[in-house]
Design an enzyme around this catalytic site. Structure first.
Site, PDB file in Angstrom:
ATOM      1  N   VAL A   1       0.842  -1.201   0.000  1.00  0.00           N
ATOM      2  CA  VAL A   1       0.000   0.000   0.000  1.00  0.00           C
ATOM      3  C   VAL A   1       0.877   1.250   0.000  1.00  0.00           C
ATOM      4  CG1 VAL A   1      -1.673   1.345   1.327  1.00  0.00           C
ATOM      5  CG2 VAL A   1      -1.927  -1.139   1.157  1.00  0.00           C
TER       6      VAL A   1
ATOM      7  N   GLN B   1       2.447   1.956  -3.398  1.00  0.00           N
ATOM      8  CA  GLN B   1       1.469   2.529  -4.307  1.00  0.00           C
ATOM      9  C   GLN B   1       1.198   3.987  -3.967  1.00  0.00           C
ATOM     10  OE1 GLN B   1       0.041   1.740  -7.085  1.00  0.00           O
ATOM     11  NE2 GLN B   1      -1.356   3.492  -7.111  1.00  0.00           N
ATOM     12  N   GLU B   2       1.189   4.317  -2.691  1.00  0.00           N
ATOM     13  CA  GLU B   2       0.874   5.675  -2.266  1.00  0.00           C
ATOM     14  C   GLU B   2       2.038   6.643  -2.485  1.00  0.00           C
ATOM     15  OE1 GLU B   2      -1.820   7.054  -1.269  1.00  0.00           O
ATOM     16  OE2 GLU B   2      -3.167   5.407  -0.809  1.00  0.00           O
ATOM     17  N   SER B   3       3.242   6.225  -2.109  1.00  0.00           N
ATOM     18  CA  SER B   3       4.351   7.197  -2.052  1.00  0.00           C
ATOM     19  C   SER B   3       5.646   6.726  -2.683  1.00  0.00           C
ATOM     20  CB  SER B   3       4.632   7.534  -0.581  1.00  0.00           C
ATOM     21  OG  SER B   3       5.140   6.381   0.094  1.00  0.00           O
TER      22      SER B   3
ATOM     23  N   TYR C   1      -5.902   0.963  -8.546  1.00  0.00           N
ATOM     24  CA  TYR C   1      -5.191   1.086  -7.278  1.00  0.00           C
ATOM     25  C   TYR C   1      -5.125  -0.266  -6.567  1.00  0.00           C
ATOM     26  CZ  TYR C   1      -4.500   2.772  -2.419  1.00  0.00           C
ATOM     27  OH  TYR C   1      -4.052   2.985  -1.134  1.00  0.00           O
TER      28      TYR C   1
END
Length: 470
Positions: free
Chosen positions: A307, A310-312, A437
């Site tokens: 996660v 994917q986010e940062s 996502y």
């Protein structure tokens, strides 16, 4: 030459069923059908080893054919035994010799129908001519005359080419008996083989991991996949297969299987290579924090790491144009709800993101099973739980199952369509982005789980893989 073993293993591991505990949440569970003529209480299934059939994944046996065979054995009250036959030609010979009760995962051809009876079709495929990006695309079969083509001997691909012979008598190809279709596709990707022909389902799976593969055109008519049964034996098993597949369709499990093995977003080579580099360089800095938060909130730490990537991209100072920040890209409102005071502090960000994901998992209706529960929680992490509930409402309104991720993910993009989102409580949301996502996180998570199983030397080699030359 065979495919690079590390790449093949990575590709196969990333195709494993995406359950957190390696177990399916739904199996066909009818009254047991006991067949007294099945020998020692075993259902012996003949098949090939490959990403669309059967292989040993990081969590144990996997593959769409394996999953269906396992459930069929449960349906019959028998123990499953998988017998791998190395080559396509050997499958029908082994069936005729009584080495197994059925062959799983065969395209129905006229020649094969002379040797066996086929159960109900469950998937439609066609043969595809595959080449590598950067090389000249052949426009039609005539353009293949005089060009090197290699296919698996005795396969439906070889049959499809043979059907072209009456109109293209000079068309020639090589039948290989020492490689399977996925190995030939790897050689095309490496630039070591110009063309091959393979079943479209096999091509679809391999293109995720060999992204330079391209399909020029189809070869021959569509074909159905089915299980093959002996012609001259008791038909109890054959009839039971029809009942089993009917229930598999009604329960939605067949659609789930197809989505699980063929539905995850394909990534290009550069994307995966960049990810592996970040796994080597950046992840070790934060892995202890992911482990700690995972243990605290009962979430697999590799899922939290996926996660965060994917986010940062594991950049502790990341900031989006909308103002979310940190490794887990938390909003101000989310920070307040989970007690984070400094979003750029890696420990606080990871703990806050894990706590938030745990809250989403717990907030979902208790009827939603795993792994669907996790995929829906991830979608809610991206677009909010209210929009997820809108998508689940649309799923229910359209007569599908709001507790099944494969049904909900088909309705999430409707939240971008005015015709549909105006009917919902919370209106527009970027639903297609949410689907992407979730699928990307699933791929990152699978790869991390696979790397856990490999030795230090294997991981080092995998990280050093470079893009093949054209």
């Amino acid at each position: 030459m065979v495919p690079h073993p590390i790449l093949r293993t990575l590709a196969l591991a990333a195709l494993a069923a995406v359950m957190l505990d390696g177990c399916s949440s739904r199996h066909v569970q009818p009254k047991l059908v006991r067949l007294p003529d099945q020998g020692h209480g075993e259902l012996v299934v003949l098949t090939r080893s490959g990403p669309t059939t059967y292989y040993e994944g990081a969590q144990g046996p996997a593959g769409m054919e394996y999953d269906m065979a396992r459930d069929f054995a449960d349906y019959l009250g028998l123990k499953l035994k998988i017998k791998v036959i190395a080559r396509d030609r050997g499958l029908m010979r082994a069936l005729a010799a009584g080495e197994g009760n059925l062959v799983a995962g065969l395209a129905i051809t006229s020649a094969r129908k002379q040797e066996a009876r086929f159960g109900p079709p469950y998937q439609v495929i066609h043969e595809e001519l595959v080449y590598r990006a950067g090389t000249r695309k052949p426009d039609n079969a005539r353009a293949l005359i005089g060009r090197p083509i290699e296919v698996v001997a005795g396969s439906s691909a070889a049959t499809a080419l043979a059907r072209l012979r009456p109109t293209l008598p000079h068309l020639a190809w090589t039948d290989t008996t020492h490689m399977q279709a996925d190995e030939l596709l790897f050689l095309v990707w490496q630039g070591l083989l110009r063309f091959t022909v393979a079943d479209s389902n096999v091509v679809a799976v391999n293109r995720r991991y060999y992204p330079a593969l391209r399909v020029a055109f189809t070869v021959g008519p569509p074909r159905a996949l089915a299980w093959a049964f002996p012609k001259k034996r008791d038909t109890k098993l054959y009839r039971a297969a029809f009942r089993f597949f009917a229930q598999l369709r009604r329960s939605g499990q067949l659609a789930d299987l197809i989505a699980r093995y063929y539905g995850v977003t394909r990534f290009n080579y550069v994307h995966i290579h960049t990810y592996l580099r970040r796994v080597r360089v950046a992840l070790p800095l934060y892995a202890p924090l992911f482990r700690s938060a995972g243990a605290r909130y009962h979430i697999p730490w590799r899922l939290l790491a996926a996660v965060s990537y994917q986010e940062s991209r594991w950049d502790a100072n990341a900031e989006s144009p909308t103002g979310v920040q940190g490794l887990m890209m938390l909003t101000n409102d989310t920070c307040l709800s989970v007690g984070v005071t400094d979003r750029l502090n890696p420990r606080q960000s990871i703990d806050g993101g894990a706590r938030y994901l745990r809250a989403l998992l717990d907030a979902l209706p208790s009827d939603i099973p795993q792994p669907d529960r996790t995929w829906m929680a991830l979608a809610a992490y991206n677009i909010g739980v209210n929009h997820l509930e809108d998508a689940r409402w649309l799923t229910r309104e359209q007569g599908a199952n709001p507790d099944r991720w494969t049904d909900v993910e088909q309705r999430l993009p409707l939240l971008e369509d005015p015709w549909w989102f105006r009917k919902t409580r919370y209106g527009y949301a970027p639903g297609y982005t949410a689907v992407q996502y979730v699928n990307r996180i699933r791929v990152y998570y699978r790869i991390l789980r696979h790397l856990r199983q490999t030795s230090g030397a294997t991981r080092s080699l995998l990280f050093q893989l470079s893009e093949p030359a054209i």
